[in-house]
Design a protein around this motif. Structure first.
Motif, mmCIF file in Angstrom:
data_model
loop_
_atom_site.group_PDB
_atom_site.id
_atom_site.type_symbol
_atom_site.label_atom_id
_atom_site.label_comp_id
_atom_site.label_asym_id
_atom_site.label_seq_id
_atom_site.Cartn_x
_atom_site.Cartn_y
_atom_site.Cartn_z
ATOM 1 N N TYR A 6 23.380 8.651 -43.641
ATOM 2 C CA TYR A 6 23.874 7.302 -43.148
ATOM 3 C C TYR A 6 23.803 6.283 -44.237
ATOM 4 C CZ TYR A 6 24.861 3.526 -39.901
ATOM 5 O OH TYR A 6 25.663 2.411 -39.416
ATOM 6 N N LYS A 11 28.309 -1.577 -44.142
ATOM 7 C CA LYS A 11 27.980 -1.647 -42.697
ATOM 8 C C LYS A 11 27.564 -3.233 -42.347
ATOM 9 C CE LYS A 11 28.377 3.009 -41.932
ATOM 10 N NZ LYS A 11 29.119 3.577 -40.938
ATOM 11 N N ARG A 12 27.716 -3.481 -41.123
ATOM 12 C CA ARG A 12 27.250 -4.811 -40.520
ATOM 13 C C ARG A 12 25.863 -4.567 -39.885
ATOM 14 N NH1 ARG A 12 30.585 -8.654 -38.953
ATOM 15 N NH2 ARG A 12 29.579 -9.036 -37.094
ATOM 16 N N CYS A 35 25.157 -3.934 -47.875
ATOM 17 C CA CYS A 35 25.815 -4.031 -46.466
ATOM 18 C C CYS A 35 26.054 -5.394 -46.319
ATOM 19 C CB CYS A 35 24.555 -3.313 -45.571
ATOM 20 S SG CYS A 35 22.966 -4.358 -45.603
ATOM 21 N N ARG A 61 28.413 -7.584 -33.004
ATOM 22 C CA ARG A 61 28.888 -6.095 -33.301
ATOM 23 C C ARG A 61 28.335 -5.511 -34.477
ATOM 24 N NH1 ARG A 61 33.370 -6.322 -35.316
ATOM 25 N NH2 ARG A 61 33.616 -8.631 -35.429
ATOM 26 N N GLN A 63 26.723 -2.690 -36.634
ATOM 27 C CA GLN A 63 26.707 -0.859 -36.592
ATOM 28 C C GLN A 63 25.542 -0.408 -36.775
ATOM 29 O OE1 GLN A 63 29.548 -1.721 -39.974
ATOM 30 N NE2 GLN A 63 30.635 -0.132 -39.004
ATOM 31 N N VAL A 105 26.158 0.767 -31.077
ATOM 32 C CA VAL A 105 25.546 0.940 -32.435
ATOM 33 C C VAL A 105 25.460 2.186 -32.862
ATOM 34 C CG1 VAL A 105 23.323 0.327 -33.322
ATOM 35 C CG2 VAL A 105 24.368 -1.167 -32.102
ATOM 36 N N GLU A 106 25.826 2.597 -34.315
ATOM 37 C CA GLU A 106 25.634 3.667 -34.916
ATOM 38 C C GLU A 106 24.454 4.291 -34.995
ATOM 39 O OE1 GLU A 106 27.780 3.180 -38.195
ATOM 40 O OE2 GLU A 106 29.866 2.757 -37.265
#
Ligand code: GFB
Length: 325
Positions: A6, A11-12, A35, A61, A63, A105-106
């Protein structure tokens, strides 16, 4: 070295609890990853409130989420405020974990604590020992909440396929700690007390308990590095211990802190105060096998922590010990 599964770049990433000692170390470490770091304004979001948490998540939002928000404290705070420790921690983790799943969320990393393990666990303590015996009574409220957090991550993984992982750090210390003696852990407490004794020329410093309990201490910037490492490389259901693999007695720790601060007086052990768990040394072989080890020696970490204490001035000023956002 375990492969990266990952990538945080671009990313957020929300650091829940960014004002606390762990959260601020995470913000420092994440600044190197490329990030976008998200933080929730404390005056707007109380993570103990589900509606506020859900609204924040829907708007921000993220991630990826590092769940470092928690009510934390030393042995006395845990022992004297059980309702705060169980309620706040249960609410924060249930709200954030559920909202993270709802918002897609990832990846989420939940932070627990080594006090989740049975009081008399065989040492060093390996991950499978969880739930195999009674907990230490001074912090069972906090421990139960943190065990629930691990189980939340596992349940959302099993039922919903969410990639939520959990890390269990040993006792932590470092810049940004709480020096309020009624709330603090042993390292900041002894730094504050020995600094004051050194300045006033006091002959003794009060050490709670017998001095015989043994603890393992991890520098918080090492922890932040391990958490980023796990976020990028670990996808398992089992929680992972994070520590140094070495411990010492509280009496020895007090002498080491005395060396750093320059306090040469005597230690007065106050056995009316609790010892807590006799020994808490984590088995860190799982993390080591995955490829990560701690790098900051205790002497160096203590010196840096003392530097931070002096820089921030006004020792003894109470800082809030709950980092709800
Ligand atoms: O750091 P501490 O409060 O956490 O205490 P725990 C560690 C040991 O240091 C105990 C002794 O045996 C204390 O009695 N000690 C000596 C002191 N002097 C002092 C002092 O001035 N202040 C403090 N605070 N301790 C907490 C748990 O347990 O650790 C939490 O209550 C959490 O749930 C956290 O797990 C990491 O290791 O005993």
């Amino acid at each position: 070295m375990t492969e990266r599964t990952y990538d945080l770049r671009g990313k957020r990433v929300w650091v829940a609890g960014h004002r606390g000692m762990v959260g601020s170390a995470l913000v420092r470490r994440l600044a190197e990853t490329g990030c976008e770091i998200l933080t929730a304004p404390r005056d707007r979001v109380d993570l103990r409130r589900q509606v506020e948490t859900e609204a924040w998540m829907a708007e921000a939002r993220p991630q990826a989420v590092f769940l470092a928000a928690a009510r934390v404290g030393g042995i006395l705070a845990n022992d004297s405020r059980p309702a705060d420790f169980i309620y706040d921690n249960l609410m924060i983790e249930a709200n954030v974990i559920d909202a993270a799943w709802r918002c897609g969320v990832e990846k989420l990393l939940f932070l627990g604590s080594s006090c989740i393990y049975p009081r008399d666990a065989a040492q060093p303590i390996a991950e499978p020992v969880l739930l195999s015996g009674p907990l230490e009574p001074t912090n069972e409220w906090y421990a139960i909440a943190k065990i629930a957090g691990i189980k939340l991550c596992q349940a959302y993984r099993r039922q919903h396929g969410a990639n939520f992982i959990a890390a269990m750090p040993t006792n932590l210390y470092g810049p940004g700690d709480t020096y309020d003696l009624a709330a603090s852990h042993v390292i900041p407490a002894l730094i504050a007390k020995m600094h004051r004794a050194h300045e006033t020329g006091a002959a003794t410093v009060d050490i709670w308990g017998s001095g015989r309990p043994r603890r393992e201490f991890l520098y918080v910037d090492d922890l932040a590095d391990a958490l980023v490492w796990l976020m990028e490389r670990y996808d398992g259901e089992t929680h992972v211990n994070v520590g140094t693999g070495e411990d010492l007695s509280i009496a020895d720790l007090a002498r080491r802190i005395g060396d750093v601060v320059g306090f040469r007086g005597d230690l007065a052990f106050d056995t009316t105060k609790p010892d807590g768990t006799p020994r808490k040394l984590l088995d860190v072989s799982r993390l080591r096998d995955l490829g990560w080890t701690a790098t900051t020696p205790l002497a160096e970490g203590l010196a840096r922590t003392y530097e931070d204490f002096r820089r921030r001035g006004a020792p003894g000023v109470a800082r809030p010990d709950v980092a709800p956002a």
